[in-house]
Motif scaffolding. Structure first.
Motif, PDB file in Angstrom:
ATOM      1  N   THR A 139       9.386   9.525 -10.931  1.00 46.07           N
ATOM      2  CA  THR A 139      10.511   9.653  -9.996  1.00 46.07           C
ATOM      3  C   THR A 139      10.554   8.433  -9.077  1.00 46.07           C
ATOM      4  O   THR A 139      11.622   7.880  -8.835  1.00 46.07           O
ATOM      5  N   TYR A 140       9.392   8.004  -8.597  1.00 46.60           N
ATOM      6  CA  TYR A 140       9.346   6.827  -7.727  1.00 46.60           C
ATOM      7  C   TYR A 140       9.668   5.554  -8.513  1.00 46.60           C
ATOM      8  O   TYR A 140      10.411   4.697  -8.029  1.00 46.60           O
ATOM      9  N   ARG A 141       9.136   5.421  -9.709  1.00 48.11           N
ATOM     10  CA  ARG A 141       9.424   4.231 -10.528  1.00 48.11           C
ATOM     11  C   ARG A 141      10.920   4.127 -10.828  1.00 48.11           C
ATOM     12  O   ARG A 141      11.493   3.039 -10.776  1.00 48.11           O
ATOM     13  N   ASP A 142      11.561   5.243 -11.109  1.00 41.89           N
ATOM     14  CA  ASP A 142      13.006   5.245 -11.340  1.00 41.89           C
ATOM     15  C   ASP A 142      13.750   4.833 -10.075  1.00 41.89           C
ATOM     16  O   ASP A 142      14.709   4.050 -10.123  1.00 41.89           O
ATOM     17  N   TYR A 143      13.325   5.348  -8.950  1.00 48.36           N
ATOM     18  CA  TYR A 143      13.909   4.979  -7.657  1.00 48.36           C
ATOM     19  C   TYR A 143      13.771   3.475  -7.415  1.00 48.36           C
ATOM     20  O   TYR A 143      14.726   2.813  -6.994  1.00 48.36           O
ATOM     21  N   CYS A 144      12.607   2.909  -7.717  1.00 50.38           N
ATOM     22  CA  CYS A 144      12.379   1.469  -7.534  1.00 50.38           C
ATOM     23  C   CYS A 144      13.305   0.633  -8.415  1.00 50.38           C
ATOM     24  O   CYS A 144      13.716  -0.462  -8.018  1.00 50.38           O
TER      25      CYS A 144
ATOM     26  N   PRO B 116       0.811  -1.226   0.000  1.00 54.15           N
ATOM     27  CA  PRO B 116       0.000   0.000   0.000  1.00 54.15           C
ATOM     28  C   PRO B 116       0.845   1.278   0.000  1.00 54.15           C
ATOM     29  O   PRO B 116       0.489   2.262  -0.651  1.00 54.15           O
ATOM     30  N   ASP B 117       1.990   1.248   0.710  1.00 52.73           N
ATOM     31  CA  ASP B 117       2.885   2.409   0.679  1.00 52.73           C
ATOM     32  C   ASP B 117       3.406   2.655  -0.727  1.00 52.73           C
ATOM     33  O   ASP B 117       3.489   3.792  -1.189  1.00 52.73           O
ATOM     34  N   GLU B 118       3.767   1.566  -1.419  1.00 55.59           N
ATOM     35  CA  GLU B 118       4.291   1.706  -2.775  1.00 55.59           C
ATOM     36  C   GLU B 118       3.234   2.267  -3.730  1.00 55.59           C
ATOM     37  O   GLU B 118       3.553   3.100  -4.584  1.00 55.59           O
ATOM     38  N   VAL B 119       2.007   1.838  -3.577  1.00 55.63           N
ATOM     39  CA  VAL B 119       0.919   2.370  -4.410  1.00 55.63           C
ATOM     40  C   VAL B 119       0.767   3.871  -4.161  1.00 55.63           C
ATOM     41  O   VAL B 119       0.649   4.666  -5.101  1.00 55.63           O
ATOM     42  N   GLN B 120       0.795   4.253  -2.896  1.00 54.79           N
ATOM     43  CA  GLN B 120       0.671   5.665  -2.545  1.00 54.79           C
ATOM     44  C   GLN B 120       1.838   6.471  -3.109  1.00 54.79           C
ATOM     45  O   GLN B 120       1.643   7.525  -3.719  1.00 54.79           O
ATOM     46  N   LEU B 121       3.060   5.985  -2.932  1.00 54.82           N
ATOM     47  CA  LEU B 121       4.238   6.714  -3.402  1.00 54.82           C
ATOM     48  C   LEU B 121       4.262   6.815  -4.924  1.00 54.82           C
ATOM     49  O   LEU B 121       4.652   7.848  -5.477  1.00 54.82           O
TER      50      LEU B 121
END
Length: 153
Positions: free
Chosen positions: A141-146, A129-134
């Protein structure tokens, strides 16, 4: 406002505490001892120091950047440096190190048998759920971080 679809029923530290408590009850009901010696105790101390150090470092970064460390609130920014350059979930990783340290000190197989279900619940009910929110908040930016930093280690 992007919030987790379903906030966790229990904050992660309480989930870890619940599983350690369950392990203690099971160890009392049906003992499954494993060897404990000076090496396991030293490893437990190391896990506590590393795990709690990682957790406190991550909490310090949250505070310094004026964003939330709670699973129940919306973050203001995506942290990608410090402990977040090593793990996307350094506090959960630190809690897991602490759990493993306690498991070593208990000298019982039960905490180790419960570790997989605990991590499954953490991934399903807290981290996902945190990942969905982020992802909804920070997008590419988040997808690149992942792509650059692993979920755990």
């Amino acid at each position: 406002m992007a919030r987790p679809a379903e906030p966790p029923l229990l904050p992660p530290p309480l989930l870890y505490l619940l599983f350690i408590t369950l392990a203690l009850f099971l160890a009392d009901w049906l003992p499954l001892p494993i060897p404990a010696n000076g090496w396991t105790q030293a490893l437990a101390v190391l896990l506590i120091v590393v795990g709690q150090g990682l957790s406190f470092w991550a909490m310090w970064r949250f505070r310094k950047q004026h964003t939330t460390n709670s699973n129940f609130n919306q973050p203001r920014q995506l942290l990608r440096d410090g402990p977040f350059a090593v793990s996307r979930n350094p506090i959960n990783l630190g809690d897991t190190c602490g759990y493993c340290a306690i498991a070593l000190l208990l000298g019982s197989l039960w905490p180790w048998l419960l570790l997989a279900p605990l991590l499954y619940l953490m991934n399903r009910n807290v981290i996902h759920p945190d990942e969905v929110q982020l992802q909804s908040l920070f997008g590419d930016t988040y997808r690149d971080y992942c792509r650059k930093v692993r979920r755990w280690l």
